[in-house]
Motif scaffolding. Structure first.
Motif, short mmCIF file in Angstrom:
data_model
loop_
_atom_site.label_atom_id
_atom_site.label_comp_id
_atom_site.label_asym_id
_atom_site.label_seq_id
_atom_site.Cartn_x
_atom_site.Cartn_y
_atom_site.Cartn_z
N ALA A 1 11.50 -0.24 9.76
CA ALA A 1 12.00 -0.99 10.91
C ALA A 1 11.03 -2.08 11.33
O ALA A 1 11.45 -3.14 11.84
N ARG A 2 9.73 -1.87 11.11
CA ARG A 2 8.72 -2.87 11.51
C ARG A 2 8.55 -3.96 10.45
O ARG A 2 7.98 -5.01 10.74
N GLY A 3 8.98 -3.72 9.23
CA GLY A 3 8.90 -4.73 8.19
C GLY A 3 7.59 -4.73 7.44
O GLY A 3 6.70 -3.91 7.69
N VAL A 4 7.47 -5.69 6.52
CA VAL A 4 6.28 -5.77 5.66
C VAL A 4 5.76 -7.21 5.62
O VAL A 4 6.50 -8.16 5.86
N VAL A 5 4.48 -7.31 5.31
CA VAL A 5 3.83 -8.59 5.05
C VAL A 5 3.19 -8.50 3.68
O VAL A 5 2.64 -7.46 3.29
N ALA A 6 3.25 -9.58 2.90
CA ALA A 6 2.63 -9.61 1.58
C ALA A 6 2.04 -10.99 1.32
O ALA A 6 2.36 -11.96 2.02
N THR B 1 3.63 -3.26 7.75
CA THR B 1 2.85 -2.74 6.62
C THR B 1 2.45 -3.91 5.73
O THR B 1 3.29 -4.73 5.36
N TYR B 2 1.16 -3.98 5.40
CA TYR B 2 0.67 -5.01 4.49
C TYR B 2 0.73 -4.45 3.07
O TYR B 2 0.06 -3.47 2.75
N VAL B 3 1.53 -5.08 2.23
CA VAL B 3 1.68 -4.64 0.84
C VAL B 3 0.92 -5.60 -0.05
O VAL B 3 1.40 -6.70 -0.35
N HIS B 4 -0.25 -5.19 -0.49
CA HIS B 4 -1.09 -6.06 -1.32
C HIS B 4 -0.46 -6.24 -2.69
O HIS B 4 0.20 -5.35 -3.22
N HIS C 1 8.75 0.58 -5.58
CA HIS C 1 8.07 1.87 -5.39
C HIS C 1 7.39 1.92 -4.02
O HIS C 1 7.46 2.93 -3.32
N ARG C 2 6.75 0.82 -3.63
CA ARG C 2 6.04 0.79 -2.35
C ARG C 2 7.00 0.82 -1.16
O ARG C 2 6.87 1.64 -0.26
#
Length: 322
Positions: free
Chosen positions: A70-75, A143-146, A59-60
């Protein structure tokens, strides 16, 4: 961590459930006799990543725009959120970096890496994982996905509650009156509470890692303290819930339950023997509360079996332990 830009809503949960329904089949809702009562076990351990976390991750990430993708995610994750994010990122063609504890189960580290995610490790007792992740996100523009304090993640996890209600209706059973939920930071609990507003939603935590229980009891967010006990429930080792979660929990959850390590082991053995399911310790705590007689099982009770990512050797020792 930056404050979420909005609050999770039931409309958001319904939208997430629609998105998930086009991606994944519903996980089984299994009738089971437990202490003389008929209850329903939601087998989220059978998701493609072995845990419910795929819901919130999808969903996120699927709501990110092209530039964000394009910039990706961090979790940050001990393993289940990590695998959910890695799975969703790979499907969407995105880069994913996961901050994981050094002592995470090897199977979770290996599976996350196998799905193409970059892993950065840390010491969970001495280092601030969220500071590490936020620094990486800032440095890379990601994007930081908590793992739980994110409105999209909460809504995505709540899709499990929408499935439970629909499956019970399809079986011509009454709507759920009580749902027992394995609880770490409160993302799944809050999501299901939004999804099923007429049910009593009960978070269940390991003893000593009961910040959500104590937060509900006190009316304010509590942490686990400086010296929480060792636990095999690695997936539930969160030090404190967050305001975005607690805003839902304090309104919709009147109490929580705690279970011991021995009760968790008994629940793992029960699930294997009676349901033919492999549960990790953290994925078995809700079942443990029911088996131990700590939870009422009247009305229509559903129990969420949240994950099955467990080290095979550890699981064998648990199952064969006298």
């Amino acid at each position: 961590m930056d404050q979420p830009s909005r609050s999770p809503t039931r409309a958001g949960v319904l939208r997430a459930a629609e998105k998930v329904s086009h991606l994944l089949p519903p996980t089984p809702l299994l009738p089971v006799e437990l202490n003389g009562a008929r209850v329903f076990a939601k087998a989220e351990c059978l998701q493609p990543v072995g845990a419910f976390k795929i819901r919130g991750a999808w969903h996120r990430l699927s709501d990110l725009d092209e530039g964000e993708r394009a910039r990706g995610v961090v979790a940050v994750s001990s393993g289940n959120h990590a695998q959910g994010i890695a799975w969703a990122a790979r499907r969407l063609g995105m880069a994913a970096t996961i901050v994981m504890p050094e002592d995470a189960p090897r199977i979770k580290l290996d599976r996350t890496r196998k799905m193409g995610a970059e892993i950065v490790t840390y010491d969970r007792m001495t280092q601030n994982r969220e500071a590490i992740a936020q620094a990486l996100a800032d440095e890379r523009g990601c994007t930081y996905v908590h793992a739980y304090a994110d409105p999209w993640v909460i809504e995505g996890q709540g899709s499990a509650g929408i499935e439970i209600a629909a499956q019970l209706e399809a079986m011509e059973e009454p709507a759920p009156t009580r749902i027992l939920v394995c609880c770490g930071g409160g993302g799944l609990t809050a999501g299901i509470a939004l999804a099923c507003p007429d049910a009593t939603v009960v978070p269940v935590e390991p003893e000593g890692w009961d910040d959500v229980c104590r937060s509900i009891e006190s009316g304010a967010i509590q942490d686990v303290g400086d010296n929480p006990p060792r636990t095999r429930c690695d997936a539930l080792q969160t030090f404190a819930t967050r305001p975005v979660n607690f805003a839902v929990l304090k309104e919709r959850c009147s109490y929580g339950l705690r279970v011991s390590e021995s009760e968790v082991r008994e629940a793992q053995r029960f699930a294997f023997a009676e349901l033919r399911l492999v549960l990790e310790p953290g994925g078995a705590v809700a079942l443990a509360a029911a088996l131990a007689g700590k939870a009422k099982l009247d009305g229509t009770t559903a129990i969420v079996l949240t994950g099955g990512n467990v080290d095979p050797r550890q699981f064998c020792q648990t199952v064969w332990q006298a």
